[in-house]
Design a protein around this motif. Structure first.
Motif, PDB file in Angstrom:
ATOM      1  N   VAL A 119       0.826  -1.207   0.000  1.00  0.00           N
ATOM      2  CA  VAL A 119       0.000   0.000   0.000  1.00  0.00           C
ATOM      3  C   VAL A 119       0.864   1.262   0.000  1.00  0.00           C
ATOM      4  N   VAL A 120       1.916   1.279   0.807  1.00  0.00           N
ATOM      5  CA  VAL A 120       2.749   2.474   0.934  1.00  0.00           C
ATOM      6  C   VAL A 120       3.682   2.642  -0.263  1.00  0.00           C
ATOM      7  N   GLN A 121       4.290   1.561  -0.710  1.00  0.00           N
ATOM      8  CA  GLN A 121       5.196   1.599  -1.858  1.00  0.00           C
ATOM      9  C   GLN A 121       4.699   0.607  -2.906  1.00  0.00           C
ATOM     10  N   PRO A 122       3.677   0.983  -3.672  1.00  0.00           N
ATOM     11  CA  PRO A 122       3.076   0.029  -4.604  1.00  0.00           C
ATOM     12  C   PRO A 122       4.013  -0.317  -5.760  1.00  0.00           C
ATOM     13  N   PRO A 123       4.122  -1.599  -6.073  1.00  0.00           N
ATOM     14  CA  PRO A 123       4.971  -2.019  -7.186  1.00  0.00           C
ATOM     15  C   PRO A 123       4.206  -2.015  -8.512  1.00  0.00           C
ATOM     16  N   GLY A 124       4.915  -1.796  -9.590  1.00  0.00           N
ATOM     17  CA  GLY A 124       4.378  -1.961 -10.939  1.00  0.00           C
ATOM     18  C   GLY A 124       3.113  -1.178 -11.224  1.00  0.00           C
ATOM     19  N   ALA A 125       2.141  -1.874 -11.779  1.00  0.00           N
ATOM     20  CA  ALA A 125       0.892  -1.248 -12.214  1.00  0.00           C
ATOM     21  C   ALA A 125       0.073  -0.723 -11.042  1.00  0.00           C
ATOM     22  N   LEU A 126       0.296  -1.239  -9.857  1.00  0.00           N
ATOM     23  CA  LEU A 126      -0.444  -0.775  -8.690  1.00  0.00           C
ATOM     24  C   LEU A 126      -0.107   0.674  -8.352  1.00  0.00           C
ATOM     25  N   ALA A 127       1.054   1.146  -8.818  1.00  0.00           N
ATOM     26  CA  ALA A 127       1.440   2.539  -8.581  1.00  0.00           C
ATOM     27  C   ALA A 127       0.515   3.508  -9.310  1.00  0.00           C
ATOM     28  N   SER A 128      -0.186   3.032 -10.330  1.00  0.00           N
ATOM     29  CA  SER A 128      -1.120   3.898 -11.058  1.00  0.00           C
ATOM     30  C   SER A 128      -2.452   4.065 -10.336  1.00  0.00           C
TER      31      SER A 128
ATOM     32  N   LEU B 244      -7.683   5.194  -3.111  1.00  0.00           N
ATOM     33  CA  LEU B 244      -8.307   3.910  -3.430  1.00  0.00           C
ATOM     34  C   LEU B 244      -7.569   2.763  -2.732  1.00  0.00           C
ATOM     35  N   ARG B 245      -6.246   2.833  -2.704  1.00  0.00           N
ATOM     36  CA  ARG B 245      -5.490   1.788  -2.016  1.00  0.00           C
ATOM     37  C   ARG B 245      -5.810   1.771  -0.529  1.00  0.00           C
ATOM     38  N   TYR B 246      -5.806   2.957   0.095  1.00  0.00           N
ATOM     39  CA  TYR B 246      -6.113   3.019   1.532  1.00  0.00           C
ATOM     40  C   TYR B 246      -7.573   2.660   1.808  1.00  0.00           C
ATOM     41  N   GLY B 247      -8.461   3.023   0.908  1.00  0.00           N
ATOM     42  CA  GLY B 247      -9.868   2.659   1.059  1.00  0.00           C
ATOM     43  C   GLY B 247     -10.079   1.153   0.979  1.00  0.00           C
ATOM     44  N   ALA B 248      -9.325   0.496   0.087  1.00  0.00           N
ATOM     45  CA  ALA B 248      -9.424  -0.962  -0.029  1.00  0.00           C
ATOM     46  C   ALA B 248      -8.922  -1.631   1.250  1.00  0.00           C
ATOM     47  N   VAL B 249      -7.859  -1.089   1.829  1.00  0.00           N
ATOM     48  CA  VAL B 249      -7.353  -1.637   3.101  1.00  0.00           C
ATOM     49  C   VAL B 249      -8.393  -1.446   4.202  1.00  0.00           C
ATOM     50  N   ALA B 250      -8.999  -0.265   4.252  1.00  0.00           N
ATOM     51  CA  ALA B 250     -10.018   0.001   5.274  1.00  0.00           C
ATOM     52  C   ALA B 250     -11.221  -0.928   5.107  1.00  0.00           C
ATOM     53  N   ALA B 251     -11.661  -1.118   3.857  1.00  0.00           N
ATOM     54  CA  ALA B 251     -12.796  -2.018   3.610  1.00  0.00           C
ATOM     55  C   ALA B 251     -12.439  -3.453   3.998  1.00  0.00           C
ATOM     56  N   GLY B 252     -11.226  -3.879   3.664  1.00  0.00           N
ATOM     57  CA  GLY B 252     -10.784  -5.216   4.044  1.00  0.00           C
ATOM     58  C   GLY B 252     -10.742  -5.393   5.547  1.00  0.00           C
ATOM     59  N   PHE B 253     -10.298  -4.344   6.264  1.00  0.00           N
ATOM     60  CA  PHE B 253     -10.242  -4.421   7.720  1.00  0.00           C
ATOM     61  C   PHE B 253     -11.644  -4.499   8.333  1.00  0.00           C
ATOM     62  N   VAL B 254     -12.566  -3.718   7.790  1.00  0.00           N
ATOM     63  CA  VAL B 254     -13.942  -3.748   8.298  1.00  0.00           C
ATOM     64  C   VAL B 254     -14.552  -5.137   8.108  1.00  0.00           C
ATOM     65  N   VAL B 255     -14.363  -5.706   6.911  1.00  0.00           N
ATOM     66  CA  VAL B 255     -14.901  -7.044   6.656  1.00  0.00           C
ATOM     67  C   VAL B 255     -14.207  -8.069   7.542  1.00  0.00           C
ATOM     68  N   PHE B 256     -12.902  -7.916   7.745  1.00  0.00           N
ATOM     69  CA  PHE B 256     -12.158  -8.805   8.645  1.00  0.00           C
ATOM     70  C   PHE B 256     -12.779  -8.801  10.039  1.00  0.00           C
ATOM     71  N   MET B 257     -13.096  -7.623  10.556  1.00  0.00           N
ATOM     72  CA  MET B 257     -13.686  -7.530  11.896  1.00  0.00           C
ATOM     73  C   MET B 257     -15.118  -8.052  11.936  1.00  0.00           C
ATOM     74  N   LEU B 258     -15.891  -7.835  10.864  1.00  0.00           N
ATOM     75  CA  LEU B 258     -17.286  -8.258  10.840  1.00  0.00           C
ATOM     76  C   LEU B 258     -17.457  -9.766  10.639  1.00  0.00           C
ATOM     77  N   THR B 259     -16.455 -10.422  10.074  1.00  0.00           N
ATOM     78  CA  THR B 259     -16.571 -11.851   9.785  1.00  0.00           C
ATOM     79  C   THR B 259     -15.796 -12.693  10.795  1.00  0.00           C
ATOM     80  N   ARG B 260     -15.819 -12.284  12.027  1.00  0.00           N
ATOM     81  CA  ARG B 260     -15.156 -13.016  13.114  1.00  0.00           C
ATOM     82  C   ARG B 260     -13.675 -13.231  12.801  1.00  0.00           C
ATOM     83  N   LYS B 261     -13.032 -12.175  12.321  1.00  0.00           N
ATOM     84  CA  LYS B 261     -11.589 -12.138  12.043  1.00  0.00           C
ATOM     85  C   LYS B 261     -11.165 -13.173  11.008  1.00  0.00           C
ATOM     86  N   SER B 262     -11.902 -13.224   9.905  1.00  0.00           N
ATOM     87  CA  SER B 262     -11.536 -14.098   8.789  1.00  0.00           C
ATOM     88  C   SER B 262     -10.589 -13.346   7.866  1.00  0.00           C
ATOM     89  N   ILE B 263      -9.329 -13.753   7.837  1.00  0.00           N
ATOM     90  CA  ILE B 263      -8.334 -13.101   6.988  1.00  0.00           C
ATOM     91  C   ILE B 263      -8.732 -13.250   5.526  1.00  0.00           C
TER      92      ILE B 263
END
Length: 114
Positions: free
Chosen positions: A62-71, A76-95
């Motif tokens: 997220v901080v140093q995106p490689p390749g095409a992710l740098a575009s 959006l990258r931080y939002g995806a991490v936040a959404a993933g964290f919310v779902v992680f917490m809501l699904t009884r910590k399912s990675i």
């Protein structure tokens, strides 16, 4: 058919060098780990280390995106991490669920942005 799959020798080498050694370790892990209690201190530590490694990899990407992710924009990258964290917490910590949710947000956002 060979133009689609490629050279069968390369596939055979890939199978021998990649799949067989991994399967040996999986079978040994299954055999040795079959009698270990799920809530033992060893497995709690292993889960903690695996989660920490995954968190470190995600933070680096997220901080140093490689390749095409740098575009992809930062928000959006931080939002995806936040959404993933919310779902992680809501699904009884399912990675798995958290990672999939983050990927869906990232792909949908990138598709929407063009």
């Amino acid at each position: 058919m060979s133009s689609f799959i490629g050279d069968w020798h390369a596939l055979a080498i890939l199978f021998v060098a990649g799949v067989i050694p991994n399967q040996i370790w999986r079978m040994l892990g299954l055999w040795f780990g079959g009698g270990i209690d799920e809530n033992s201190e060893l497995l709690v530590w292993v889960r903690a280390v695996a989660t920490a490694i995954l968190a470190g990899i995600i933070a680096q990407i997220v901080v140093q995106p490689p390749g095409a992710l740098a575009s992809v924009p930062d928000w959006l990258r931080y939002g995806a991490v936040a959404a993933g964290f919310v779902v992680f917490m809501l699904t009884r910590k399912s990675i798995f669920a958290g990672v999939i949710a983050g990927e869906i947000v990232m792909l949908t956002g990138k598709y929407w942005l063009g």
